[in-house]
Enzyme design. Structure first.
Site, PDB file in Angstrom:
ATOM      1  N   ILE A  96      -3.827   3.568  -3.223  1.00 42.43           N
ATOM      2  CA  ILE A  96      -3.098   3.721  -1.967  1.00 42.43           C
ATOM      3  C   ILE A  96      -2.293   2.485  -1.630  1.00 42.43           C
ATOM      4  O   ILE A  96      -1.590   2.449  -0.637  1.00 42.43           O
ATOM      5  CB  ILE A  96      -4.035   4.093  -0.789  1.00 42.43           C
ATOM      6  CG1 ILE A  96      -5.196   3.107  -0.700  1.00 42.43           C
ATOM      7  CG2 ILE A  96      -4.516   5.508  -0.927  1.00 42.43           C
ATOM      8  CD1 ILE A  96      -6.094   3.348   0.493  1.00 42.43           C
ATOM      9  N   GLY A  97      -2.372   1.464  -2.431  1.00 43.57           N
ATOM     10  CA  GLY A  97      -1.550   0.299  -2.134  1.00 43.57           C
ATOM     11  C   GLY A  97      -1.696  -0.761  -3.201  1.00 43.57           C
ATOM     12  O   GLY A  97      -2.719  -0.858  -3.872  1.00 43.57           O
ATOM     13  N   HIS A 106      -5.239  -4.264  -6.052  1.00 46.27           N
ATOM     14  CA  HIS A 106      -4.880  -2.889  -5.746  1.00 46.27           C
ATOM     15  C   HIS A 106      -5.860  -2.346  -4.707  1.00 46.27           C
ATOM     16  O   HIS A 106      -7.002  -2.750  -4.659  1.00 46.27           O
ATOM     17  CB  HIS A 106      -4.975  -2.032  -7.009  1.00 46.27           C
ATOM     18  CG  HIS A 106      -3.900  -2.350  -8.007  1.00 46.27           C
ATOM     19  ND1 HIS A 106      -3.687  -1.605  -9.116  1.00 46.27           N
ATOM     20  CD2 HIS A 106      -2.977  -3.326  -8.020  1.00 46.27           C
ATOM     21  CE1 HIS A 106      -2.687  -2.109  -9.795  1.00 46.27           C
ATOM     22  NE2 HIS A 106      -2.247  -3.165  -9.161  1.00 46.27           N
ATOM     23  N   ASP A 120      -0.342 -14.359   7.914  1.00 46.89           N
ATOM     24  CA  ASP A 120       0.458 -13.336   7.225  1.00 46.89           C
ATOM     25  C   ASP A 120       0.493 -12.066   8.064  1.00 46.89           C
ATOM     26  O   ASP A 120       0.332 -10.966   7.557  1.00 46.89           O
ATOM     27  CB  ASP A 120      -0.111 -13.064   5.840  1.00 46.89           C
ATOM     28  CG  ASP A 120       0.885 -12.315   4.957  1.00 46.89           C
ATOM     29  OD1 ASP A 120       0.453 -11.591   4.053  1.00 46.89           O
ATOM     30  OD2 ASP A 120       2.102 -12.437   5.199  1.00 46.89           O
ATOM     31  N   LYS A 152     -10.580  -2.637  -1.978  1.00 45.16           N
ATOM     32  CA  LYS A 152      -9.535  -3.594  -2.318  1.00 45.16           C
ATOM     33  C   LYS A 152     -10.016  -4.352  -3.541  1.00 45.16           C
ATOM     34  O   LYS A 152     -10.874  -5.216  -3.445  1.00 45.16           O
ATOM     35  CB  LYS A 152      -9.334  -4.521  -1.131  1.00 45.16           C
ATOM     36  CG  LYS A 152      -8.184  -5.438  -1.328  1.00 45.16           C
ATOM     37  CD  LYS A 152      -7.891  -6.165  -0.056  1.00 45.16           C
ATOM     38  CE  LYS A 152      -6.844  -7.210  -0.311  1.00 45.16           C
ATOM     39  NZ  LYS A 152      -6.599  -8.028   0.836  1.00 45.16           N
TER      40      LYS A 152
END
Ligand SMILES: *[C@@H]1O[C@H](CO)[C@@H](O)[C@H](O)[C@H]1NC(C)=O
Ligand SMILES: *[C@@H]1O[C@H](CO)[C@@H](O)[C@H](O)[C@H]1NC(C)=O
Ligand SMILES: *[C@@H]1O[C@H](CO)[C@@H](O)[C@H](O)[C@H]1NC(C)=O
Length: 972
Positions: A665-666, A672, A793, A687
């Site tokens: 999903i990302g 990833h 961030d 993650k």
């Protein structure tokens, strides 16, 4: 286009006119420029201002007294880079790397016609890379890596700076395609470093003109889709080529590995080739052996979907040291030629469908350091030539079909994992000989028999020992006390007899886990275990231990489940039979009889009812074993894992369907993110960070993220479910956020596709609630968390949306921890004062990002869109409209909200009121994104103000004092 052209003309004119200025004027200009720079930053520039400009810290002048070098890297500077730097007409070197500079890179740097070196890396600069840098004719070295730069790569920099030999733009947020004209031919360019960005499209064909390239590092972008086939023919100096973690799947283009490899045959200098993590489906062509013409030492093809067999010609590449082709769909046997390269140190074939025997030729590759072939179908016996490999550190062969005895002389110094095979015979005594220093030995789930070798006591470095589920017999030798570093011991499910050696609880580093369940152990449970300070799990069940157990010391954590079915045990642990002198004795006999009768009855029921049989089997105690290396045991996070449920690598593999593409999903900067479903049905986001080669830097960032994330609890901050960390694999398990992230909500999903699932409209109410959620979360991080944290961030893609659209701030990976007093033991006293001094500036960076994000939500524009349309930042765009009270423009803008997949801003019934709310939010966004950090409000104020706006108090406030507020806030 027009304003950009004018800017170039203006800069060119000023460059020309500066040539005519006199030296005195020029010195005065330099001085003014430096003072202007000083006024934009915080940091120790206290000697700046004395009459002798050329003596100021970091300043070097030429004989004319003009500044030629400004070296202020690693100088604790915060603030912005003043555009006045562009006036230093003789400047040759500008080094400002490793500070905390924020804001944009001023386009005026393009005026520095003498500039040779420019390094601004490792700051928090944002905005686009100014195109004017393409005017720098003398520049040879340009590094802007490790910032938050966005936008695309200006073609002029790559193609027009004819002296440039090294460009490093890695670790930024650059997007768009790499666009280079066919004439582009940078003959001096040696290093082009663009990894860890968001670049898309193909590698432009004109890159084949880059014939001087030595380093081409493009990994971790979204480049694709077919591997270039003729590009590298002319790059005879190419050394490092990394295309890893992109989209070179070749989908639609058919097989493409062969022509790609063919184009590398002339690259005789080639040393490293990374093609991993691309979803490639090709076979490895036998022509790969032609790379023997190169110097190839590291070949990374892992984490693809490569099929077919491993060609034996790989053995021709005699310079090979690292061959990593794990996580593919390779089948067939291991060709014996694979061990021909004499320098081979790392061979990773794990997670494939390779079968057959391990070739005896393995003993030829005497430098082998890491052998990792787990999760395959390897059969036969372990070759005795393994004993030739004296430099072995990792021998990891778990989850195969290996049989026979472990040959003598096999030893490795770090990790030995042979679990889940069919190994038989005794454990060889030299496996634990004095020459070996394993920190992790796992032989569980085999068919090993005989006693534990006494020599095990020599392993004074070993941390974890798992011999569970074998057929080991005899007593646990007292020599085990020599294993002074042991933290984890699992000897369950064997036929061990005799008493537990009393030394077992007194290892100096302290035992954390001890499982001796399902054996035939007798005697009392040693008191030393009870006083062992770190023991948090123990299992003595299904043995014949006797005597009294108290619930004191470390046993206070244990329940009766740790002592099941030991008829001779009694004590004060909840659920355990109490000891009552002689009565106690009768009592436990009585209980034993009752249990025995119950067990017989149960067994009968089970025998009669086949379905119930299964349930009985499940009643056996949960085995607590290290199933393979990847478990959380050899834990580098350095935290007790009791707070969080343990999830093993295997469970994560199952949950995510083997980290399948479908669950991806990302892709973040260094890992990833996968969607997964645990056995219990919980939906999670994993993650995962694959650090097979990325090394310490990224691993460090993972540890930091884990530490930060675990110390924080707030409804608007991501909550960690657990972490899985091993030397080989690191992942954080987070709750799955069904509504994606804020970036997709504002701009539509990446790639412009249709969003999945229910569509949400970013209306004013939602903007208010999301802004308020983020502000609350950030205010907690800055002002109320047990450990002060700055995010560093904060951006829409790091704000996740849960089921009811509550915004949740995530991704603290690059957070800089800031201590509150001395609460964080990780940071020594020494740094405390420094951290305090710079803290407000750190905070202000987050406030700035919050402001930009708020403006982005309201305008629907990316900060970069505004810059290219109007030549200003989002801040200026919004400020202009606020100052002019240009409500019309705002309403128009809201209605024209330009993202294709997002509906125009839904203005509720009473339009003027809504516009006033928007105005208030714009003003707040503007106040937060002011250039001067000291002028920005803090996060607590921001949260409070948004709450006021949301709850309606803004109406009264505004009615009385609208103009005054407007005036006060925007005087910068
Ligand atoms: C500047 O540097 C020169 C030479 O190093 C030295 O003699 C002089 O005292 C310095 N001047 C000041 C004001 O520090
Ligand atoms: C930056 O701070 C460190 C303390 O962490 C100090 O040692 C160093 O001298 C400072 N650098 C400058 C240029 O002031
Ligand atoms: C980045 O800068 C910080 C100081 O701001 C420094 O401590 C760190 O070592 C730098 N990192 C690198 C990779 O240079």
């Amino acid at each position: 286009m027009m304003p950009r052209f004018l800017a170039l003309v203006a800069i060119t004119i000023s460059v020309l006119s500066s040539i005519h200025a006199s030296a005195i004027d020029m010195r005065a200009t330099d001085r003014a420029a430096l003072l202007s720079f000083k006024s934009g930053v915080w940091g120790n520039l206290s000697d700046w201002g004395s009459p002798q400009m050329c003596n100021w810290t970091g300043v070097t002048c030429d004989p004319r007294g003009l500044v030629i070098r400004l070296l202020l890297s690693n100088s604790n500077l915060t603030g912005v880079v003043s555009p006045a730097i562009g006036n230093l007409s003789a400047l040759e070197t500008l080094e400002l790397h490793s500070n905390q500079l924020s804001g944009n890179i001023p386009p005026q740097l393009g005026m520095l016609s003498q500039l040779v070196n420019l390094s601004l890396d490792n700051n928090t600069l944002n905005g686009p890379i100014p195109e004017t840098l393409g005017l720098l004719k003398n520049i040879t070295y340009l590094s802007l890596s490790d910032n938050n730069l966005n936008g695309s790569i200006p073609e002029a920099i790559v193609c027009n700076c004819s002296s440039l030999s090294s460009i490093d733009l890695s670790n930024n947020s650059l997007t768009g395609e790499i666009i280079l004209s066919t004439q582009c031919q940078p003959l001096s360019l040696n290093k082009l470093i663009l990894y860890n960005n968001g670049l898309t499209g193909i590698i432009p064909s004109s890159m084949s003109n880059f014939t001087s390239l030595e380093w081409l590092l493009l990994q971790s972008n979204f480049l694709g889709s077919v591997l270039p086939s003729k590009m590298f023919n002319g790059m005879s100096s190419l050394k490092f080529l990394y295309l890893s973690n992109n989209n070179f799947s070749g989908d639609g283009g058919g097989a493409n590995l062969e022509p790609f490899l063919a184009s590398l045959v002339n690259c005789t200098c080639l040393e490293e080739l990374g093609l991993d993590s691309n979803g490639m489906r090709d076979k490895i062509p036998p022509t790969i052996g032609n790379l023997s013409s190169t110097n190839l030492s590291k070949l990374y093809l892992y984490d693809n979907k490569i099929t077919g067999t491993i060609p034996h010609t790989i053995g021709n590449i005699s310079s090979l040291t690292d061959l990593c082709i794990e996580k593919n769909m390779l089948e067939g046997t291991i060709p014996s030629e694979i061990f021909q390269p004499r320098q081979l140190t790392r061979l990773v074939l794990a997670n494939n469908q390779i079968n057959g025997e391990i070739p005896k030729s393995i003993g030829l590759a005497q430098r082998l350091n890491i052998i990792h072939m787990s999760y395959n179908g390897l059969q036969g016996t372990l070759p005795d030539t393994l004993s030739n490999l004296t430099e072995l550190e990792y021998l990891v062969l778990h989850h195969n079909q290996l049989s026979g005895a472990i040959p003598p002389g096999v030893s490795c110094s770090m990790i030995l994992d042979l679990c889940y095979n069919k190994l038989t015979g005794r454990i060889p005594i030299d496996l634990a000989g004095p020459s070996t220093l394993q920190i992790y030995v796992n032989l569980s789930n085999n068919l090993l028999e005989g006693p534990l070798p006494l020599e095990f006591g020599n392993m004074d470095k070993i941390k974890a020992l798992d011999l569970s589920s074998n057929k080991l017999s005899a007593a646990i030798p007292a020599q085990i006390k020599g294993c002074t570093a042991l933290e984890y011991v699992n000897l369950s499910r064997n036929f061990l007899q005799g008493a537990l050696p009393s030394s077992i609880g007194s290892f100096p580093t302290s035992l954390h886990v001890l499982d001796v369940s399902l054996n035939r152990l007798t005697g009392t449970i040693p008191l030393s275990l009870q006083t062992s300070p770190e023991l948090w799990f123990a299992n003595f069940s299904y043995n014949n231990f006797i005597g009294e157990v108290s619930s004191e010391g470390s046993f206070a954590n244990l329940t009766a489940d740790s002592f099941l079915d030991n008829p001779g045990l009694c004590g004060s642990i909840l659920g355990m039979a109490p000891c009552r002198g002689k009565h106690g004795h009768f009592l436990y006999i009585a209980i034993t009889v009752i249990i025995a009768i119950a067990a017989i009855l149960l067994a009968m029921v089970c025998i009669f009812y086949h379905d119930l049989m299964k349930i009985c089997l499940r009643l056996t105690p949960p085995s607590f074993q290290l199933s393979s290396i990847p478990t959380g045991l050899v834990n580098t996070i350095g935290e007790k894992e009791g707070d969080h449920p343990r999830i093993s690598y295997r469970e994560l593999v199952d949950a995510t369907d083997g980290f399948s593409e479908a669950n991806l999903i990302g892709k973040g900067g260094y890992g990833h993110v996968y969607r997964g479903v645990l056995h219990g049905g919980t939906v999670i986001a994993v993650k995962a960070l694959h650090n097979d080669y990325v090394g310490e830097v990224i691993a460090g960032s993972f540890e930091r993220e884990c530490r930060v994330i675990r110390s924080i609890r707030h409804r608007n901050l991501i909550r960690v479910i657990t972490a899985c960390s091993t030397p080989e694999f690191k992942a954080i398990v987070l709750p799955f956020m069904p509504n994606g992230n804020l970036d997709s909500l504002i701009h539509g999903p990446p790639g412009g596709g249709k969003p999945e699932g229910p569509q949400h409209k970013l209306d004013l109410d939602m903007v208010l609630s999301i802004a308020s959620n983020i502000a609350e979360g950030m205010a907690y991080l800055h002002h109320h968390a047990p450990v002060k944290v700055v995010h560093c961030d904060l951006k829409p893609s790091n704000v996740l949306l849960d089921g009811d659209m509550t915004a949740i701030v995530s991704d603290f990976g690059i957070s800089k921890l800031v201590i509150n007093g001395a609460r964080d033991p990780e940071m020594g006293e020494a740094s405390t004062s420094v951290v305090w001094l710079v803290r407000p500036a750190f905070d202000a960076g987050d406030v700035y990002s919050f402001g930009v994000m708020l403006l982005e939500m309201i305008s629907g524009k990316r900060p970069t869109d505004v810059i290219s349309e109007e030549g200003h930042g989002l801040h200026d765009w919004a400020k202009k409209r606020c100052l002019e009270h240009d409500l019309d423009a705002i309403v128009k803008c809201l209605l024209l909200h330009d993202s294709p997949s997002v509906q125009p801003f839904g203005l509720p019934g009473c339009e003027m009121e809504a516009v006033a709310v928007v105005m208030e939010l714009l003003e707040l966004g503007v106040a937060c994104s002011q250039l001067a950090p000291s002028m920005r409000p803090d996060m607590d104020d921001v949260a409070h103000e948004i709450a006021c706006v949301r709850d309606g108090t803004w109406r009264k406030y505004r009615a009385t004092d609208l103009n005054a507020i407007g005036q006060k806030k925007f005087r910068e």
